[in-house]
Write a protein that holds these residues in place. Structure first.
Motif, PDB file in Angstrom:
ATOM      1  N   ASP A   1       0.832  -1.199   0.000  1.00  0.00           N
ATOM      2  CA  ASP A   1       0.000   0.000   0.000  1.00  0.00           C
ATOM      3  C   ASP A   1       0.874   1.258   0.000  1.00  0.00           C
ATOM      4  OD1 ASP A   1      -2.634   1.277   0.141  1.00  0.00           O
ATOM      5  OD2 ASP A   1      -1.961   1.937   2.122  1.00  0.00           O
ATOM      6  N   PHE A   2       1.931   1.262   0.786  1.00  0.00           N
ATOM      7  CA  PHE A   2       2.851   2.400   0.839  1.00  0.00           C
ATOM      8  C   PHE A   2       3.497   2.623  -0.526  1.00  0.00           C
ATOM      9  CE2 PHE A   2       7.061   4.250   1.880  1.00  0.00           C
ATOM     10  CZ  PHE A   2       6.628   5.430   2.464  1.00  0.00           C
ATOM     11  N   PHE A   3       3.946   1.546  -1.167  1.00  0.00           N
ATOM     12  CA  PHE A   3       4.536   1.636  -2.496  1.00  0.00           C
ATOM     13  C   PHE A   3       3.541   2.241  -3.487  1.00  0.00           C
ATOM     14  CE2 PHE A   3       5.146  -0.452  -6.696  1.00  0.00           C
ATOM     15  CZ  PHE A   3       6.340   0.152  -7.049  1.00  0.00           C
ATOM     16  N   ASN A   4       2.306   1.775  -3.447  1.00  0.00           N
ATOM     17  CA  ASN A   4       1.284   2.304  -4.359  1.00  0.00           C
ATOM     18  C   ASN A   4       1.054   3.795  -4.137  1.00  0.00           C
ATOM     19  OD1 ASN A   4       0.878  -0.181  -5.567  1.00  0.00           O
ATOM     20  ND2 ASN A   4      -0.764  -0.757  -4.181  1.00  0.00           N
ATOM     21  N   ARG A   5       1.028   4.216  -2.877  1.00  0.00           N
ATOM     22  CA  ARG A   5       0.809   5.638  -2.576  1.00  0.00           C
ATOM     23  C   ARG A   5       1.991   6.489  -3.028  1.00  0.00           C
ATOM     24  NH1 ARG A   5      -3.417   6.438   1.589  1.00  0.00           N
ATOM     25  NH2 ARG A   5      -4.299   4.377   1.974  1.00  0.00           N
ATOM     26  N   ILE A   6       3.195   6.012  -2.789  1.00  0.00           N
ATOM     27  CA  ILE A   6       4.388   6.750  -3.222  1.00  0.00           C
ATOM     28  C   ILE A   6       4.405   6.857  -4.746  1.00  0.00           C
ATOM     29  CG2 ILE A   6       6.920   6.641  -3.383  1.00  0.00           C
ATOM     30  CD1 ILE A   6       5.852   7.598  -0.660  1.00  0.00           C
ATOM     31  N   ASN A   7       4.020   5.770  -5.413  1.00  0.00           N
ATOM     32  CA  ASN A   7       3.955   5.780  -6.873  1.00  0.00           C
ATOM     33  C   ASN A   7       3.002   6.855  -7.377  1.00  0.00           C
ATOM     34  OD1 ASN A   7       5.295   4.436  -8.903  1.00  0.00           O
ATOM     35  ND2 ASN A   7       4.352   2.483  -8.473  1.00  0.00           N
ATOM     36  N   LEU A   8       1.855   6.965  -6.751  1.00  0.00           N
ATOM     37  CA  LEU A   8       0.883   7.987  -7.150  1.00  0.00           C
ATOM     38  C   LEU A   8       1.424   9.390  -6.915  1.00  0.00           C
ATOM     39  CD1 LEU A   8      -2.463   6.419  -5.908  1.00  0.00           C
ATOM     40  CD2 LEU A   8      -1.764   6.819  -8.276  1.00  0.00           C
ATOM     41  N   ILE A   9       2.041   9.590  -5.762  1.00  0.00           N
ATOM     42  CA  ILE A   9       2.597  10.906  -5.458  1.00  0.00           C
ATOM     43  C   ILE A   9       3.696  11.249  -6.452  1.00  0.00           C
ATOM     44  CG2 ILE A   9       3.951  12.225  -3.772  1.00  0.00           C
ATOM     45  CD1 ILE A   9       2.364  10.619  -1.597  1.00  0.00           C
ATOM     46  N   TYR A  10       4.593  10.302  -6.688  1.00  0.00           N
ATOM     47  CA  TYR A  10       5.687  10.555  -7.620  1.00  0.00           C
ATOM     48  C   TYR A  10       5.144  10.807  -9.033  1.00  0.00           C
ATOM     49  CZ  TYR A  10       9.936  10.256 -10.319  1.00  0.00           C
ATOM     50  OH  TYR A  10      10.950  10.538 -11.172  1.00  0.00           O
ATOM     51  N   GLY A  11       4.098  10.110  -9.410  1.00  0.00           N
ATOM     52  CA  GLY A  11       3.498  10.308 -10.727  1.00  0.00           C
ATOM     53  C   GLY A  11       2.993  11.723 -10.935  1.00  0.00           C
ATOM     54  N   THR A  12       2.621  12.402  -9.854  1.00  0.00           N
ATOM     55  CA  THR A  12       2.121  13.772  -9.984  1.00  0.00           C
ATOM     56  C   THR A  12       3.227  14.811 -10.016  1.00  0.00           C
ATOM     57  OG1 THR A  12       1.840  14.063  -7.595  1.00  0.00           O
ATOM     58  CG2 THR A  12      -0.051  13.190  -8.825  1.00  0.00           C
ATOM     59  N   VAL A  13       4.414  14.468  -9.517  1.00  0.00           N
ATOM     60  CA  VAL A  13       5.498  15.457  -9.502  1.00  0.00           C
ATOM     61  C   VAL A  13       6.588  15.189 -10.533  1.00  0.00           C
ATOM     62  CG1 VAL A  13       5.149  16.015  -7.073  1.00  0.00           C
ATOM     63  CG2 VAL A  13       6.839  14.304  -7.697  1.00  0.00           C
ATOM     64  N   CYS A  14       6.585  14.018 -11.152  1.00  0.00           N
ATOM     65  CA  CYS A  14       7.705  13.654 -12.032  1.00  0.00           C
ATOM     66  C   CYS A  14       7.842  14.559 -13.250  1.00  0.00           C
ATOM     67  CB  CYS A  14       7.630  12.184 -12.430  1.00  0.00           C
ATOM     68  SG  CYS A  14       6.266  11.759 -13.494  1.00  0.00           S
ATOM     69  N   GLU A  15       6.766  15.165 -13.711  1.00  0.00           N
ATOM     70  CA  GLU A  15       6.892  16.034 -14.880  1.00  0.00           C
ATOM     71  C   GLU A  15       7.631  17.329 -14.551  1.00  0.00           C
ATOM     72  OE1 GLU A  15       3.118  18.364 -16.039  1.00  0.00           O
ATOM     73  OE2 GLU A  15       2.374  16.622 -14.931  1.00  0.00           O
ATOM     74  N   PHE A  16       7.727  17.667 -13.274  1.00  0.00           N
ATOM     75  CA  PHE A  16       8.423  18.883 -12.868  1.00  0.00           C
ATOM     76  C   PHE A  16       9.891  18.630 -12.542  1.00  0.00           C
ATOM     77  CE2 PHE A  16       3.953  19.299 -11.610  1.00  0.00           C
ATOM     78  CZ  PHE A  16       3.605  20.358 -12.430  1.00  0.00           C
ATOM     79  N   CYS A  17      10.246  17.377 -12.393  1.00  0.00           N
ATOM     80  CA  CYS A  17      11.619  17.014 -12.049  1.00  0.00           C
ATOM     81  C   CYS A  17      12.234  16.291 -13.241  1.00  0.00           C
ATOM     82  CB  CYS A  17      11.627  16.130 -10.801  1.00  0.00           C
ATOM     83  SG  CYS A  17      13.282  15.706 -10.244  1.00  0.00           S
ATOM     84  N   THR A  18      12.938  17.032 -14.047  1.00  0.00           N
ATOM     85  CA  THR A  18      13.570  16.475 -15.244  1.00  0.00           C
ATOM     86  C   THR A  18      15.075  16.368 -14.996  1.00  0.00           C
ATOM     87  OG1 THR A  18      13.982  18.631 -16.240  1.00  0.00           O
ATOM     88  CG2 THR A  18      11.828  17.601 -16.691  1.00  0.00           C
ATOM     89  N   GLU A  19      15.781  15.754 -15.933  1.00  0.00           N
ATOM     90  CA  GLU A  19      17.231  15.661 -15.793  1.00  0.00           C
ATOM     91  C   GLU A  19      17.861  17.057 -15.775  1.00  0.00           C
ATOM     92  OE1 GLU A  19      19.222  12.803 -18.218  1.00  0.00           O
ATOM     93  OE2 GLU A  19      17.831  11.212 -17.642  1.00  0.00           O
ATOM     94  N   LYS A  20      17.180  18.005 -16.393  1.00  0.00           N
ATOM     95  CA  LYS A  20      17.686  19.381 -16.422  1.00  0.00           C
ATOM     96  C   LYS A  20      17.410  20.110 -15.107  1.00  0.00           C
ATOM     97  CE  LYS A  20      18.116  22.766 -19.927  1.00  0.00           C
ATOM     98  NZ  LYS A  20      17.651  23.254 -21.210  1.00  0.00           N
ATOM     99  N   THR A  21      16.189  19.962 -14.591  1.00  0.00           N
ATOM    100  CA  THR A  21      15.830  20.671 -13.359  1.00  0.00           C
ATOM    101  C   THR A  21      16.294  19.940 -12.097  1.00  0.00           C
ATOM    102  OG1 THR A  21      13.647  19.620 -13.263  1.00  0.00           O
ATOM    103  CG2 THR A  21      13.797  21.739 -14.426  1.00  0.00           C
ATOM    104  N   CYS A  22      16.517  18.633 -12.189  1.00  0.00           N
ATOM    105  CA  CYS A  22      16.950  17.830 -11.039  1.00  0.00           C
ATOM    106  C   CYS A  22      18.140  16.955 -11.451  1.00  0.00           C
ATOM    107  CB  CYS A  22      15.813  16.951 -10.538  1.00  0.00           C
ATOM    108  SG  CYS A  22      14.311  17.830 -10.075  1.00  0.00           S
ATOM    109  N   PRO A  23      19.297  17.569 -11.672  1.00  0.00           N
ATOM    110  CA  PRO A  23      20.443  16.812 -12.184  1.00  0.00           C
ATOM    111  C   PRO A  23      21.066  15.849 -11.170  1.00  0.00           C
ATOM    112  CG  PRO A  23      21.091  19.061 -11.702  1.00  0.00           C
ATOM    113  CD  PRO A  23      19.601  18.978 -11.501  1.00  0.00           C
ATOM    114  N   VAL A  24      20.667  15.984  -9.898  1.00  0.00           N
ATOM    115  CA  VAL A  24      21.220  15.141  -8.834  1.00  0.00           C
ATOM    116  C   VAL A  24      20.070  14.663  -7.958  1.00  0.00           C
ATOM    117  CG1 VAL A  24      22.708  15.157  -6.785  1.00  0.00           C
ATOM    118  CG2 VAL A  24      23.383  16.437  -8.814  1.00  0.00           C
ATOM    119  N   MET A  25      20.147  13.415  -7.508  1.00  0.00           N
ATOM    120  CA  MET A  25      19.171  12.917  -6.534  1.00  0.00           C
ATOM    121  C   MET A  25      19.685  13.325  -5.164  1.00  0.00           C
ATOM    122  SD  MET A  25      16.378  11.422  -6.115  1.00  0.00           S
ATOM    123  CE  MET A  25      15.455  10.819  -4.727  1.00  0.00           C
ATOM    124  N   ALA A  26      19.017  14.296  -4.567  1.00  0.00           N
ATOM    125  CA  ALA A  26      19.501  14.849  -3.312  1.00  0.00           C
ATOM    126  C   ALA A  26      18.393  14.917  -2.275  1.00  0.00           C
ATOM    127  CB  ALA A  26      20.072  16.249  -3.551  1.00  0.00           C
TER     128      ALA A  26
END
Length: 141
Positions: free
Chosen positions: A62-87
């Motif tokens: 259930d936690f994985f599914n919820r994180i997936n949904l949350i990440y799905g809503t923000v991933c378009e704003f975090c690109t390799e250009k805007t987020c060059p490092v996982m920090a």
């Protein structure tokens, strides 16, 4: 909404529990307790007579599914250009190592890191040895 369900994005469909199974019933009970506004400690407490491994597995999925949904809503704003490092803020940088393709901790852009992480977690959740779909048959170490 189409962007969230684009198969090239990291959004993945939820792993579902088969209706009529004990895991399905545990999932329903977990959802009901989490949605009822009750004390979080009480919400995750093992119900009487239930297997602890099954209860934990339901919450992990259930936690994985919820994180997936949350990440799905923000991933378009975090690109390799805007987020060059996982920090994790200015003090922490996460590096990927899987001992297969990445044998040493490797700095990656955040979207690439997240794709690898979500894929890895999904493989773990779908591993029958770790998360058996038959209730009460967790592999003992």
């Amino acid at each position: 909404l189409k962007q969230v369900f684009n198969k090239d994005k990291t959004f993945r469909p939820k792993r579902k529990f088969e209706p009529g199974t004990q895991r399905f019933e545990l999932h329903k009970r977990a959802q009901a307790s989490l949605n009822s506004g009750v004390d979080l400690k009480a919400a995750v407490q093992l119900p009487s007579g239930e297997d602890q491994n099954d209860w934990i597995a339901v919450h992990v999925v259930d936690f994985f599914n919820r994180i997936n949904l949350i990440y799905g809503t923000v991933c378009e704003f975090c690109t390799e250009k805007t987020c060059p490092v996982m920090a994790g803020g200015p003090k922490y940088e996460y590096r990927w190592q899987d001992d297969i393709k990445y044998k040493k901790p490797t700095a990656l852009p955040a979207p690439q890191y997240m794709n690898l992480l979500m894929d890895w977690i999904e493989v773990q959740i779908n591993n029958e040895d770790l998360f058996p779909t038959n209730v009460g048959k967790c592999k003992e170490e």
